[in-house]
Scaffold this active site. Structure first.
Site, PDB file in Angstrom:
ATOM      1  N   ASP A   1      -6.649  -2.838 -12.667  1.00 34.30           N
ATOM      2  CA  ASP A   1      -5.616  -2.851 -13.817  1.00 34.30           C
ATOM      3  C   ASP A   1      -6.191  -3.659 -15.035  1.00 34.30           C
ATOM      4  OD1 ASP A   1      -2.589  -2.761 -12.843  1.00 34.30           O
ATOM      5  OD2 ASP A   1      -3.325  -3.002 -10.978  1.00 34.30           O
TER       6      ASP A   1
ATOM      7  N   THR B   1       0.450   0.428  -9.740  1.00 36.44           N
ATOM      8  CA  THR B   1      -0.112   0.013  -9.431  1.00 36.44           C
ATOM      9  C   THR B   1      -0.195   0.587  -7.488  1.00 36.44           C
ATOM     10  OG1 THR B   1       0.168  -1.274 -10.752  1.00 36.44           O
ATOM     11  CG2 THR B   1      -0.908  -2.245  -8.894  1.00 36.44           C
TER      12      THR B   1
END
Ligand code: AMP
Ligand code: MG
Length: 330
Positions: free
Chosen positions: A47, A129
């Site tokens: 990320d 995610t």
């Protein structure tokens, strides 16, 4: 309006580059450190690294710009974030070998615009995610918004296969890069470039409705999707996959609809969770609204505060889905 061509080209380069690094990190995810954000959601090395990479590439080519990114480097500056910080810097050095840790943190934090300008980029560096962590689908999602309209959308889908028969749980070794600019259609290419891009069209299916939705039951009301499908005379369980890849699945005609039905009255969707995917689906011919049939409204800053949920569907089914949802009174 800013000429979209250089923006689109640069966005494609930036996302393709980041897809390669994300793939390396996902391949080693079991050894990779992670963190939890204040809302208890997981955040990975990827990320942060992808947000840094995309900020760096956009600025290297386009100069100063405004970017609304999902991540910030705050956690990485804290002591519990030290191991993740080190791993993020190593990952960014795959592309920028000389970069310093401070420059990486500054690049991540340069995505801190608040979405109040008339023109800005928005980025979800790793959308889905949870999918990324389970080795499933995720998307690197970058869009340009001008005068509240999404004018460029680029969505890297590193684990999505061109083969419609391949399970979404079985990651493709190459992945696909979907991109669109307003009025110019949707296209797909390999992230490595090379072969020509192909036009993406949602097409007209004749059989019963095929739906896709989130794997996470907390992100979309799955029992209500089942009722909508039944109301339209369909059957079976929707295809489930993480991330904005669902927009691409509708754009390419693999599903007739992507339903995102609110599980909570107070949840506000983030612009970075929808901007790129929405344009990719819209330019391929799909219709995208919220569950009340209103267009997604990108004029309110970081949140789609005037919308509830999302219905992205082929024109054959969109109206019928909205009617079915109204009848259920969600
Ligand atoms: P998906 O992969 O489709 O399940 O969506 C992932 C996204 O869901 C994340 O990027 C989050 O921003 C978003 N999300 C988190 N909580 C919720 C919620 N309660 N309802 C809808 N979306 C959510
Ligand atoms: Mg997201």
């Amino acid at each position: 309006m800013t000429a979209p061509a250089p923006l689109l080209t640069t966005a494609r380069t930036a996302v393709a580059e980041a897809m390669g690094v994300a793939r390396v990190i996902q391949g080693r995810i079991k050894e990779s450190p992670g963190l939890l954000k204040s809302d208890r959601s997981p955040v990975t090395v990827a990320d942060f690294a992808v947000q840094a990479l995309i900020c760096l590439r956009l600025r290297a080519v386009l100069g100063e710009l405004l970017l609304v990114g999902e991540e910030s480097a705050g956690l990485l500056r804290s002591e519990p974030g030290a191991a993740v910080r080190e791993a993020v810097v190593s990952a960014v050095r795959i592309v920028w070998p000389e970069i310093t840790p401070d420059e990486v943190l500054a690049a991540i934090d340069s995505g801190a615009h608040d979405a109040t300008a008339t023109a800005y980029w928005t980025l979800d560096p790793i959308d889905g995610t949870k999918g990324f962590l389970r080795g499933g689908q995720y998307a690197i999602s970058l869009a340009f918004i001008e005068d509240a309209q999404v004018t460029v959308g680029v969505m890297g889908c590193p684990n999505l296969s061109p083969d419609f028969d391949r399970s979404f749980a079985d990651p493709d070794p190459v992945g696909l890069l979907y991109y669109a600019s307003r009025g110019n259609g949707t296209w797909v290419s390999s992230p490595h470039g090379g072969a020509e891009s192909t036009a993406v069209k949602c097409g007209v299916s004749e059989g019963p409705i095929r739906v896709c939705e989130s794997i996470e039951a907390g992100h979309s009301k799955q029992d209500t999707s089942a009722r909508v499908i039944a109301a339209l005379g369909g059957a079976g369980t929707p295809a489930r996959l993480d991330s904005q890849c669902k927009y691409a699945v509708v754009a390419r005609g693999q599903a007739d609809a992507y339903l995102r039905l609110p599980t909570r009255a107070d949840y506000v969707e983030n612009i970075w969770d929808h901007a790129a995917g929405m344009l990719v689906a819209a330019e391929a011919g799909a219709k995208i609204t919220d569950i009340d049939g209103r267009p997604l409204d990108f004029s309110c800053g970081k949140g789609l505060v005037r919308n509830r949920g999302v219905v992205c569907a082929s024109r054959r089914f969109h109206g019928q889905i909205i009617e079915a949802i109204q009848a259920i009174r969600l």
